[in-house]
Design a protein around this motif. Structure first.
Motif, PDB file in Angstrom:
ATOM      1  N   THR A  85      22.981 -27.079  63.482  1.00  0.00           N
ATOM      2  CA  THR A  85      22.423 -27.670  62.266  1.00  0.00           C
ATOM      3  C   THR A  85      23.541 -28.170  61.358  1.00  0.00           C
ATOM      4  O   THR A  85      23.497 -29.306  60.862  1.00  0.00           O
ATOM      5  CB  THR A  85      21.563 -26.648  61.521  1.00  0.00           C
ATOM      6  OG1 THR A  85      20.442 -26.283  62.325  1.00  0.00           O
ATOM      7  CG2 THR A  85      21.065 -27.216  60.197  1.00  0.00           C
ATOM      8  N   ALA A  86      24.539 -27.332  61.127  1.00  0.00           N
ATOM      9  CA  ALA A  86      25.641 -27.710  60.238  1.00  0.00           C
ATOM     10  C   ALA A  86      26.409 -28.908  60.787  1.00  0.00           C
ATOM     11  O   ALA A  86      26.821 -29.796  60.027  1.00  0.00           O
ATOM     12  CB  ALA A  86      26.578 -26.517  60.054  1.00  0.00           C
ATOM     13  N   ALA A 185      17.005 -34.207  55.079  1.00  0.00           N
ATOM     14  CA  ALA A 185      16.175 -35.097  55.894  1.00  0.00           C
ATOM     15  C   ALA A 185      16.943 -36.340  56.337  1.00  0.00           C
ATOM     16  O   ALA A 185      16.729 -36.842  57.442  1.00  0.00           O
ATOM     17  CB  ALA A 185      14.931 -35.493  55.105  1.00  0.00           C
ATOM     18  N   GLY A 186      17.843 -36.844  55.500  1.00  0.00           N
ATOM     19  CA  GLY A 186      18.526 -38.082  55.820  1.00  0.00           C
ATOM     20  C   GLY A 186      19.654 -37.950  56.814  1.00  0.00           C
ATOM     21  O   GLY A 186      20.137 -38.962  57.334  1.00  0.00           O
ATOM     22  N   ARG A 187      20.081 -36.722  57.115  1.00  0.00           N
ATOM     23  CA  ARG A 187      21.202 -36.526  58.035  1.00  0.00           C
ATOM     24  C   ARG A 187      20.741 -35.680  59.223  1.00  0.00           C
ATOM     25  O   ARG A 187      20.307 -36.220  60.247  1.00  0.00           O
ATOM     26  CB  ARG A 187      22.385 -35.906  57.290  1.00  0.00           C
ATOM     27  CG  ARG A 187      22.904 -36.842  56.181  1.00  0.00           C
ATOM     28  CD  ARG A 187      24.038 -36.243  55.373  1.00  0.00           C
ATOM     29  NE  ARG A 187      25.277 -36.139  56.161  1.00  0.00           N
ATOM     30  CZ  ARG A 187      26.122 -37.146  56.341  1.00  0.00           C
ATOM     31  NH1 ARG A 187      25.886 -38.329  55.816  1.00  0.00           N
ATOM     32  NH2 ARG A 187      27.231 -36.969  57.035  1.00  0.00           N
ATOM     33  N   TYR A 188      20.783 -34.391  59.121  1.00  0.00           N
ATOM     34  CA  TYR A 188      20.280 -33.519  60.193  1.00  0.00           C
ATOM     35  C   TYR A 188      18.848 -33.869  60.568  1.00  0.00           C
ATOM     36  O   TYR A 188      18.476 -33.900  61.743  1.00  0.00           O
ATOM     37  CB  TYR A 188      20.412 -32.061  59.725  1.00  0.00           C
ATOM     38  CG  TYR A 188      19.317 -31.123  60.165  1.00  0.00           C
ATOM     39  CD1 TYR A 188      19.392 -30.464  61.389  1.00  0.00           C
ATOM     40  CD2 TYR A 188      18.225 -30.867  59.340  1.00  0.00           C
ATOM     41  CE1 TYR A 188      18.392 -29.589  61.788  1.00  0.00           C
ATOM     42  CE2 TYR A 188      17.230 -30.000  59.723  1.00  0.00           C
ATOM     43  CZ  TYR A 188      17.306 -29.366  60.954  1.00  0.00           C
ATOM     44  OH  TYR A 188      16.322 -28.505  61.351  1.00  0.00           O
ATOM     45  N   GLY A 218       9.258 -30.303  62.348  1.00  0.00           N
ATOM     46  CA  GLY A 218       9.677 -31.564  62.943  1.00  0.00           C
ATOM     47  C   GLY A 218      10.193 -31.456  64.359  1.00  0.00           C
ATOM     48  O   GLY A 218      10.428 -32.476  65.014  1.00  0.00           O
ATOM     49  N   ALA A 219      10.372 -30.218  64.854  1.00  0.00           N
ATOM     50  CA  ALA A 219      10.890 -30.046  66.210  1.00  0.00           C
ATOM     51  C   ALA A 219       9.759 -30.024  67.228  1.00  0.00           C
ATOM     52  O   ALA A 219       8.681 -29.481  66.969  1.00  0.00           O
ATOM     53  CB  ALA A 219      11.689 -28.745  66.308  1.00  0.00           C
ATOM     54  N   LEU A 220      10.015 -30.611  68.396  1.00  0.00           N
ATOM     55  CA  LEU A 220       9.157 -30.349  69.547  1.00  0.00           C
ATOM     56  C   LEU A 220       9.364 -28.893  69.964  1.00  0.00           C
ATOM     57  O   LEU A 220      10.410 -28.301  69.685  1.00  0.00           O
ATOM     58  CB  LEU A 220       9.524 -31.276  70.701  1.00  0.00           C
ATOM     59  CG  LEU A 220       9.297 -32.775  70.481  1.00  0.00           C
ATOM     60  CD1 LEU A 220       9.931 -33.563  71.612  1.00  0.00           C
ATOM     61  CD2 LEU A 220       7.814 -33.077  70.388  1.00  0.00           C
TER      62      LEU A 220
END
Length: 265
Positions: A85-86, A185-188, A218-220
């Motif tokens: 994530t980071a 939201a705009g990056r990761y 938002g993940a499958l």
């Protein structure tokens, strides 16, 4: 060179690159190039785990990716989820796909301990491995007793294999583990994600996994009928579950009208 994006494998706490030794060949047989990372302080580089920082781990992963000079898919197991994530938040252009294996997929600014607190009233077993850890006197490192490792991480493995893996675990520095990370939201958030649930996980129990999914949507999602380490106990099955998602990055690159293609999972 493989047409698929390289796959960077990031282990969880107390582990090393050896944790991927059964899984990586399954991906490689299908044409994926893999790179299993040894994070600083896990015993491979000789550094003191008590002094390791999350930033040092993040920079170590970046050095691995930078050498490849192309976008990669990142797979993080357990605490390795924090790092992917980071990484995606800081270097989104370098990442094509994110896969969390029973991983810490957290919303920006929240800690894993906060998620556990949300669940533990109804599910006391959400404490997982935590009550069984043995701490250094200064509280800067922890280790997992072999018996607890077998019971909480490896209960679905043959007894001999579980004992051998438990014996390889090393002390974990808190500086590289107990953190929060930005996740915008705009990056990761613009990078396709897959969450692999481990249905029989005793360390990051299923209600905790699902609480993370709900708070970082938002993940499958795919499910594996395994304990905490399917890459060790069911490597071929895990590879089959993940490969369609990884391969979708190639579809997105070759079809300009399909930049946000989802996998056929």
């Amino acid at each position: 060179m493989s047409e698929f994006d390289p796959v960077i494998l990031i282990h969880g706490a107390w582990q090393g690159s050896w944790a991927w030794a059964r899984f990586a060949p399954c991906l490689e047989a299908a044409g994926f190039m893999t790179h299993a990372v040894d994070l600083p302080g896990n015993g491979a580089d000789g550094s003191d785990p008590a002094t390791v920082t999350f930033e040092a781990c993040l920079q170590h992963v970046h050095e691995t990716v930078d050498v490849l000079d192309r976008p990669v898919s990142l797979i993080g197991h357990s605490g390795g989820g924090l790092l992917i994530t980071a990484f995606a938040e800081r270097w989104p252009a370098s990442v094509s796909r994110l896969v969390y294996i029973a991983g810490m997929m957290l919303p920006g600014g929240e800690s894993f301990e906060e998620i556990v607190k949300l669940v533990i009233t109804e599910h006391p077993q959400a404490a997982g491995i935590w009550p069984h850890l043995v701490w250094s006197k200064d509280g800067r490192t922890s280790r997992v007793p072999a018996e607890a490792a077998v019971s909480f991480f490896l209960q679905d493995c043959p007894e001999e294999d579980a004992a051998a893996a438990a014996a390889r675990l090393t002390p974990q520095g808190e500086g590289g583990r107990a953190v929060t990370t930005p996740a915008t939201a705009g990056r990761y958030g613009r990078i396709p994600r897959l969450y692999v649930e481990a249905l029989e996980d005793r360390s990051v129990i299923l209600p905790v996994q699902r609480a993370m999914q709900a708070r970082a949507p938002g993940a499958l999602v795919v499910s594996m009928p395994t304990g905490h380490a399917p890459q060790f106990s069911a490597p071929a099955g895990l590879a089959r579950a993940i490969m369609p998602f990884l391969a979708a990055s190639l579809l997105a690159k070759t079809n300009p009208d399909c930049l946000n293609c989802e996998s056929p999972i």
